[in-house]
Design a protein around this motif. Structure first.
Motif, PDB file in Angstrom:
ATOM      1  N   GLU A   1       2.970   1.116 -10.360  1.00  0.00           N
ATOM      2  CA  GLU A   1       1.591   0.755 -10.666  1.00  0.00           C
ATOM      3  C   GLU A   1       1.444  -0.700 -10.244  1.00  0.00           C
TER       4      GLU A   1
ATOM      5  N   ILE B   1       2.188   1.914  -3.425  1.00  0.00           N
ATOM      6  CA  ILE B   1       1.130   2.475  -4.267  1.00  0.00           C
ATOM      7  C   ILE B   1       0.975   3.964  -3.974  1.00  0.00           C
ATOM      8  N   ASP B   2       0.897   4.307  -2.684  1.00  0.00           N
ATOM      9  CA  ASP B   2       0.674   5.698  -2.286  1.00  0.00           C
ATOM     10  C   ASP B   2       1.827   6.601  -2.702  1.00  0.00           C
TER      11      ASP B   2
ATOM     12  N   ARG C   1       0.822  -1.205   0.000  1.00  0.00           N
ATOM     13  CA  ARG C   1       0.000   0.000   0.000  1.00  0.00           C
ATOM     14  C   ARG C   1       0.862   1.262   0.000  1.00  0.00           C
TER      15      ARG C   1
ATOM     16  N   HIS D   1      -8.591  -5.284  -3.811  1.00  0.00           N
ATOM     17  CA  HIS D   1      -9.322  -4.183  -3.179  1.00  0.00           C
ATOM     18  C   HIS D   1      -9.410  -4.381  -1.666  1.00  0.00           C
TER      19      HIS D   1
ATOM     20  N   TRP E   1      -5.683  -3.790  -0.174  1.00  0.00           N
ATOM     21  CA  TRP E   1      -4.977  -2.526  -0.386  1.00  0.00           C
ATOM     22  C   TRP E   1      -5.900  -1.346  -0.661  1.00  0.00           C
ATOM     23  N   ARG E   2      -7.227  -1.577  -0.673  1.00  0.00           N
ATOM     24  CA  ARG E   2      -8.166  -0.529  -1.070  1.00  0.00           C
ATOM     25  C   ARG E   2      -7.722   0.106  -2.392  1.00  0.00           C
ATOM     26  N   TYR E   3      -7.410  -0.783  -3.320  1.00  0.00           N
ATOM     27  CA  TYR E   3      -6.894  -0.375  -4.618  1.00  0.00           C
ATOM     28  C   TYR E   3      -7.443  -1.319  -5.663  1.00  0.00           C
ATOM     29  N   ASP E   4      -7.893  -0.767  -6.777  1.00  0.00           N
ATOM     30  CA  ASP E   4      -8.463  -1.569  -7.852  1.00  0.00           C
ATOM     31  C   ASP E   4      -7.504  -1.550  -9.042  1.00  0.00           C
TER      32      ASP E   4
END
Length: 438
Positions: A132, A126-127, A123, A163, A166-169
């Motif tokens: 990517e 990503i942040d 995460r 998701h 990582w609360r990421y799509d």
């Protein structure tokens, strides 16, 4: 582009290809590669790579059993180093001191960054914008041979897993084994996948641009073999240089790796001791060679197509550190050196955003395996597995349908049936049979 994947190994023994495989890769590849990426992010680098993490690997990096066992493994590495450091043999003593320093650094990295699992690390990358993140199907199946119903389920739930962790799509995926069969592009579009990887021959070697597939806007990016084989070729790739540490040779008293490659046909018992002082000059030479080749390739491809071109250099993450001890150092130097010679480093998402996309193409059935077809996963050596997998999937889906008929709640037995079915049809098992690696 790096693809990170291991099959499910937790609670399946240790040596030689059980949990030991996970902890070796974690210590040798994931720890140092993530350290490289954190360093790049801290120095202001952005969009440095598309990093694939398969759901089955992500689950192990978060698993409490794997986390505690990894800590034990690192401590055991340090103890084995201490044993070697007091040996009467001078070469083994030097090996022990060197490995003690490495194990101490790895323990520090793990204690500082990894004790709460891999998800916080992923995460944070990503942040930071340095990567990517690419997702993928749940348990790395060879998708073209999978029942379409289970294939769609595996992809949908694999993206949902990303998701939830990582609360990421992810907008893109590394398709397992870069395997494709016509029609999968529509399944990708329905699942929200916007780009994916294929091997260069799937695009007839024309990898200078991403290509929309069929009548969809899903873009296939092809691995540039001219560039990627500079590193990965078993005959001429950089990791085979005589000065680099040999992957295959062990000191069996300590389990440490004491030797350098020495020569391609030199037996293990005749390989010379690894000498880090030999590495720096060779590593710089290989960095310059790769950077120069990428630049020349970009210039040539841009001239050929009459517009700015891209080069996709794609590798397994585990190559860097686990298989090639010096790989993380090489990767760090390459990513910092490329901009100095005018090469823009980027991600697949960035390439798509910046217009490195050509005309639509109809992709053939393909993979990145031997022959660039499916023979590794459905050839004569593994026909028994192909048949078994088909029977397992058919039985599992029929059983789940019966159990869930009219059900109003989740069924844990059905969950377990599907889970074990997905584990059974992973692409790793036929690969290991076809390649005789276990």
């Amino acid at each position: 582009m790096l693809h990170s994947h291991l099959p499910w190994l937790a609670n399946h023994g240790r040596w030689p290809v059980g949990e030991e495989w996970l902890y070796q890769s974690w210590a040798s590849s994931y720890l140092p590669v993530f350290e490289v990426l954190r360093g790049l992010a801290a120095d202001g680098y952005r969009d440095q790579m598309s990093l694939g993490i398969t759901p089955v690997l992500a689950a192990q990096l978060d698993d409490p059993h794997c986390l505690s066992s990894m800590y034990e493994w690192l401590a055991d590495w340090q103890l084995r180093s201490m044993e070697a450091a007091v040996s009467r043999d001078a070469d083994r003593r030097e090996l022990g001191h060197r490995e003690y320093r490495s194990s101490a650094h790895a323990i520090g990295e793990f204690e500082t960054h990894w004790q709460h699992g891999g998800s916080p690390q992923i995460r944070s990358l990503i942040d930071s914008g340095v990567i990517e993140l690419l997702g993928g199907p749940l348990a790395h199946p060879f998708q073209p041979l999978l029942d379409p119903r289970l294939r769609r389920f595996s992809l949908r739930e694999g993206l949902a897993d990303a998701h939830s962790r990582w609360r990421y799509d992810p907008a893109g995926i590394w398709a397992p084994e870069c395997a494709f069969t016509p029609g999968m592009e529509r399944e990708y579009a329905a699942a929200g996948v916007r780009h994916f990887m294929v091997d260069g021959p799937s695009l007839h070697g024309d990898t200078a641009l991403g290509r929309p597939v069929g009548d969809t806007d899903v873009v296939a990016f092809g691995r540039d073999l001219s560039v990627s084989y500079r590193v990965w070729s078993p005959k001429s790739g950089y990791p085979g240089h005589a000065a680099y540490r040999d992957f295959h040779t062990y000191d069996h008293e300590t389990g440490l790796k004491p030797s350098r490659v020495t020569g391609r046909n030199v037996p293990s018992d005749q390989k010379k001791p690894y000498d880090p002082s030999r590495v720096a000059a060779v590593l710089d030479k290989h960095v310059d060679d790769f950077v120069g080749h990428v630049r020349e390739r970009l210039i040539a491809e841009s001239r050929r197509i009459g517009r700015p071109a891209l080069v996709v250099a794609a590798f397994d993450t585990e190559l860097f550190g686990h298989w090639w001890h010096e790989g993380p150092m090489w990767l760090n130097k390459v990513l910092r050196r490329l901009p100095e010679v005018g090469v823009q480093v980027g991600t697949l998402a960035g390439a798509r955003r910046d217009g490195y996309v050509g005309e639509p193409v109809d992709l053939p059935a393909s993979s990145w395996g031997s022959g660039k077809d499916w023979r590794v996963w459905n050839g004569p050596q593994v026909q028994h597995l192909v048949q078994l997998n088909a029977e397992v999937v058919e039985t599992a889906l029929d059983t789940v349908d019966k159990r869930l008929a009219g059900a109003q709640t989740r069924d844990r037995v059905a969950d377990q049936i599907v889970r074990e079915t997905l584990m059974t049809v992973q692409s790793d098992w036929p690969f290991m049979v076809s390649k005789d690696t276990a």
